[in-house]
Design a protein around this motif. Structure first.
Motif, PDB file in Angstrom:
ATOM      1  N   UNK A  42       4.674   5.873   1.291  1.00  0.00           N
ATOM      2  CA  UNK A  42       3.462   6.626   0.996  1.00  0.00           C
ATOM      3  C   UNK A  42       2.686   6.043  -0.183  1.00  0.00           C
ATOM      4  N   UNK A  43       3.360   5.784  -1.304  1.00  0.00           N
ATOM      5  CA  UNK A  43       2.679   5.187  -2.462  1.00  0.00           C
ATOM      6  C   UNK A  43       2.191   3.779  -2.133  1.00  0.00           C
ATOM      7  N   UNK A  44       3.008   3.029  -1.399  1.00  0.00           N
ATOM      8  CA  UNK A  44       2.635   1.654  -1.048  1.00  0.00           C
ATOM      9  C   UNK A  44       1.399   1.651  -0.153  1.00  0.00           C
ATOM     10  N   UNK A  45       1.354   2.578   0.816  1.00  0.00           N
ATOM     11  CA  UNK A  45       0.193   2.664   1.708  1.00  0.00           C
ATOM     12  C   UNK A  45      -1.057   3.027   0.923  1.00  0.00           C
ATOM     13  N   UNK A  46      -0.944   3.992   0.003  1.00  0.00           N
ATOM     14  CA  UNK A  46      -2.119   4.363  -0.789  1.00  0.00           C
ATOM     15  C   UNK A  46      -2.550   3.241  -1.716  1.00  0.00           C
ATOM     16  N   UNK A  47      -1.563   2.523  -2.272  1.00  0.00           N
ATOM     17  CA  UNK A  47      -1.901   1.378  -3.101  1.00  0.00           C
ATOM     18  C   UNK A  47      -2.597   0.300  -2.296  1.00  0.00           C
ATOM     19  N   UNK A  48      -2.084   0.027  -1.100  1.00  0.00           N
ATOM     20  CA  UNK A  48      -2.693  -0.984  -0.244  1.00  0.00           C
ATOM     21  C   UNK A  48      -4.076  -0.541   0.216  1.00  0.00           C
ATOM     22  N   UNK A  72     -13.690  -1.612 -15.960  1.00  0.00           N
ATOM     23  CA  UNK A  72     -14.032  -0.208 -15.736  1.00  0.00           C
ATOM     24  C   UNK A  72     -13.547   0.299 -14.397  1.00  0.00           C
ATOM     25  N   UNK A  73     -13.742  -0.506 -13.367  1.00  0.00           N
ATOM     26  CA  UNK A  73     -13.390  -0.027 -12.032  1.00  0.00           C
ATOM     27  C   UNK A  73     -11.914  -0.205 -11.706  1.00  0.00           C
ATOM     28  N   UNK A  74     -11.195  -0.977 -12.527  1.00  0.00           N
ATOM     29  CA  UNK A  74      -9.732  -0.947 -12.429  1.00  0.00           C
ATOM     30  C   UNK A  74      -9.254   0.463 -12.766  1.00  0.00           C
ATOM     31  N   UNK A  75      -9.868   1.068 -13.787  1.00  0.00           N
ATOM     32  CA  UNK A  75      -9.498   2.434 -14.194  1.00  0.00           C
ATOM     33  C   UNK A  75     -10.005   3.464 -13.195  1.00  0.00           C
ATOM     34  N   UNK A  76     -11.216   3.274 -12.682  1.00  0.00           N
ATOM     35  CA  UNK A  76     -11.727   4.193 -11.672  1.00  0.00           C
ATOM     36  C   UNK A  76     -10.838   4.218 -10.440  1.00  0.00           C
ATOM     37  N   UNK A  77     -10.324   3.059 -10.058  1.00  0.00           N
ATOM     38  CA  UNK A  77      -9.450   2.977  -8.891  1.00  0.00           C
ATOM     39  C   UNK A  77      -8.103   3.646  -9.151  1.00  0.00           C
ATOM     40  N   UNK A  78      -7.608   3.555 -10.379  1.00  0.00           N
ATOM     41  CA  UNK A  78      -6.367   4.251 -10.732  1.00  0.00           C
ATOM     42  C   UNK A  78      -6.542   5.751 -10.507  1.00  0.00           C
ATOM     43  N   UNK A  79      -7.639   6.293 -10.977  1.00  0.00           N
ATOM     44  CA  UNK A  79      -7.907   7.722 -10.786  1.00  0.00           C
ATOM     45  C   UNK A  79      -7.963   8.060  -9.299  1.00  0.00           C
ATOM     46  N   UNK A  80      -8.636   7.226  -8.541  1.00  0.00           N
ATOM     47  CA  UNK A  80      -8.843   7.478  -7.111  1.00  0.00           C
ATOM     48  C   UNK A  80      -7.519   7.420  -6.345  1.00  0.00           C
ATOM     49  N   UNK A  81      -6.796   6.312  -6.496  1.00  0.00           N
ATOM     50  CA  UNK A  81      -5.574   6.101  -5.719  1.00  0.00           C
ATOM     51  C   UNK A  81      -4.465   7.059  -6.151  1.00  0.00           C
ATOM     52  N   UNK A  82      -4.320   7.270  -7.448  1.00  0.00           N
ATOM     53  CA  UNK A  82      -3.252   8.156  -7.921  1.00  0.00           C
ATOM     54  C   UNK A  82      -3.499   9.599  -7.478  1.00  0.00           C
ATOM     55  N   UNK A  83      -4.737  10.072  -7.585  1.00  0.00           N
ATOM     56  CA  UNK A  83      -5.021  11.455  -7.165  1.00  0.00           C
ATOM     57  C   UNK A  83      -4.816  11.610  -5.663  1.00  0.00           C
ATOM     58  N   UNK A  84      -5.183  10.584  -4.890  1.00  0.00           N
ATOM     59  CA  UNK A  84      -4.968  10.639  -3.439  1.00  0.00           C
ATOM     60  C   UNK A  84      -3.477  10.698  -3.110  1.00  0.00           C
ATOM     61  N   UNK A  85      -2.685   9.866  -3.773  1.00  0.00           N
ATOM     62  CA  UNK A  85      -1.240   9.850  -3.535  1.00  0.00           C
ATOM     63  C   UNK A  85      -0.608  11.196  -3.888  1.00  0.00           C
TER      64      UNK A  85
END
Length: 426
Positions: free
Chosen positions: A150-156, A339-352
């Motif tokens: 699950x985490x791997x799929x969201x990360x990918x 900046x968008x490295x951090x934006x993506x962290x928020x996006x992917x982590x909240x989705x997971x």
């Protein structure tokens, strides 16, 4: 001696390669998404260039983005009900086929008097996407062969979206500059056709239909399903908080307009899509590496992920403060990437975290609600950004203000975490 099964973690590149090799069903699903995503970025760059040619105004870009972001806010509730009630695979394929026709409509734009058609088609295209997205997001756990995936799929998913952004934006800028915006639009329409064909090969489990003992107008219209979803979220405070993470990022969503303005006007490159392509490509590069790096450093535990989400707001704000003062394209691109490295962290982590927490029968409604909040806030941010440009505010000052605004959700998230810690100790 019995050999141990190798463990795969979301912070390692080998895990993503193993997933694509071992899970053929997910691989087909993933390729379908990649194809349509790269086409989307051809579409974005082509339309940024077209709007710049027709109007020469950053305000036109802001109205284009508002048109795209209003649709999910309007249709999100209905889309969530449909994703939870009907075949999610059928919904995704149908939406791809409809978008083939919608995207080709941009070819009828000829002169400045036709700009309204761009806004109408952008709204229509995003309305169709609004029904596809919750069905797609809600299907993810059904594609996992084990809990590790699950985490791997969201990360990918986040990384591939980002790579498609970087690739699509760069290629879209080159493609548009060399062959014209019309060719980029045709390429986008073909991407949806190919995506639908790939999705048709994906196998998703049949879901049990909810037993409906009595007929009512509320059940017929989906109103009862919508109310049921609202009650579910109200009873789950942690899920309710996660729904607002992306909306917090969207408070500064006007920076997406400013990337086009900086690319085509502040760091002028001739107005042919090259500058926008560079900045959007760097946005994609940063978004690709952000979650993987964060998982590598902080692990995949839910508590750690919640902590990292809060810190990412502050780093994002700092990166855009520096972007606002960048003297050249090179430094601007670096800060966009950060900046968008951090934006993506928020996006992917909240989705997971949502995938881990929400029951299957509510997933579509939860993801559609999240997207409705996100796009409503994003539309407001973009509209205010457009008004600031209309008033001739310096673009650098606009970005600085947006960067400072993004501190607010970070502060709010830190207060929320500290309150949770205090309550857990009591």
């Amino acid at each position: 001696m019995q050999s141990k099964k190798k463990s795969y973690a979301a912070g390692h590149l080998s895990s993503y390669l193993h997933l694509l090799r071992s899970n053929a069903n997910y691989r087909r699903y993933w390729l379908s998404g990649c194809v349509s995503q790269i086409g989307d970025w051809f579409n974005y760059i082509a339309l940024f260039v077209l709007l710049n040619q027709l109007t020469g105004s950053g305000k036109a870009v802001s109205w284009f983005l508002i048109a795209k972001h209003l649709a999910p806010a309007i249709f999100g509730p209905a889309a969530g009900v449909i994703a939870d009630r009907y075949s999610r695979k059928t919904v995704m394929i149908g939406c791809d086929l409809i978008r083939v026709a919608v995207v080709l409509g941009y070819l009828f734009v000829r002169n400045p008097a036709d700009v309204w058609l761009i806004y109408l088609l952008a709204f229509s295209q995003e309305a169709v996407w609004t029904f596809s997205n919750p069905a797609r997001q809600a299907s993810v756990p059904d594609l996992c062969t084990n809990k590790e995936e699950l985490s791997i799929i969201n990360g990918l998913s986040g990384a591939s979206w980002s790579v498609m952004l970087a690739t699509g934006a760069a290629l879209g800028g080159f493609f548009t500059a060399q062959l014209g915006w019309q060719a980029a639009i045709i390429a986008d329409s073909l991407s949806f056709l190919l995506s639908a064909g790939m999705m048709a090969t994906v196998v998703l489990p049949k879901r049990e239909k909810k037993q409906e003992s009595t007929f009512s107008l509320g059940r017929l219209t989906g109103w009862d399903d919508l109310k049921e979803g609202v009650v579910y979220v109200q009873a789950q405070p942690k899920i309710a908080a996660l729904l607002l993470v992306k909306s917090g990022w969207a408070l500064s969503g006007g920076v997406l307009v400013m990337l086009a303005v900086f690319g085509e006007q502040v760091f002028a490159t001739g107005g042919q899509g090259g500058g926008s392509g560079i900045l959007f490509a760097m946005r994609g590069l940063g978004a690709a590496i952000g979650p993987i790096l964060a998982w590598r450093l902080f692990g995949e535990g839910s508590a750690a992920m919640r902590q990292v989400v809060g810190k990412a707001f502050f780093v994002y704000a700092a990166a855009y403060v520096l972007f606002s003062q960048a003297p050249n394209m090179l430094l601007a691109a670096v800060w966009v990437c950060c900046g968008h490295a951090c934006g993506s962290i928020q996006w992917v982590f909240s989705t997971t975290l949502i995938h881990r927490s929400v029951e299957d029968r509510f997933r579509g409604r939860v993801f559609s609600a999240e997207m409705a909040f996100l796009t409503l806030v994003m539309s407001l941010s973009i509209w205010l950004t457009g008004k600031a440009m209309e008033l001739k505010v310096d673009p650098r000052q606009i970005v600085l203000a947006l960067a400072l605004i993004s501190l607010l959700p970070g502060i709010g998230w830190e207060i929320y975490l500290k309150r949770n810690e205090r309550e857990s100790r009591e």
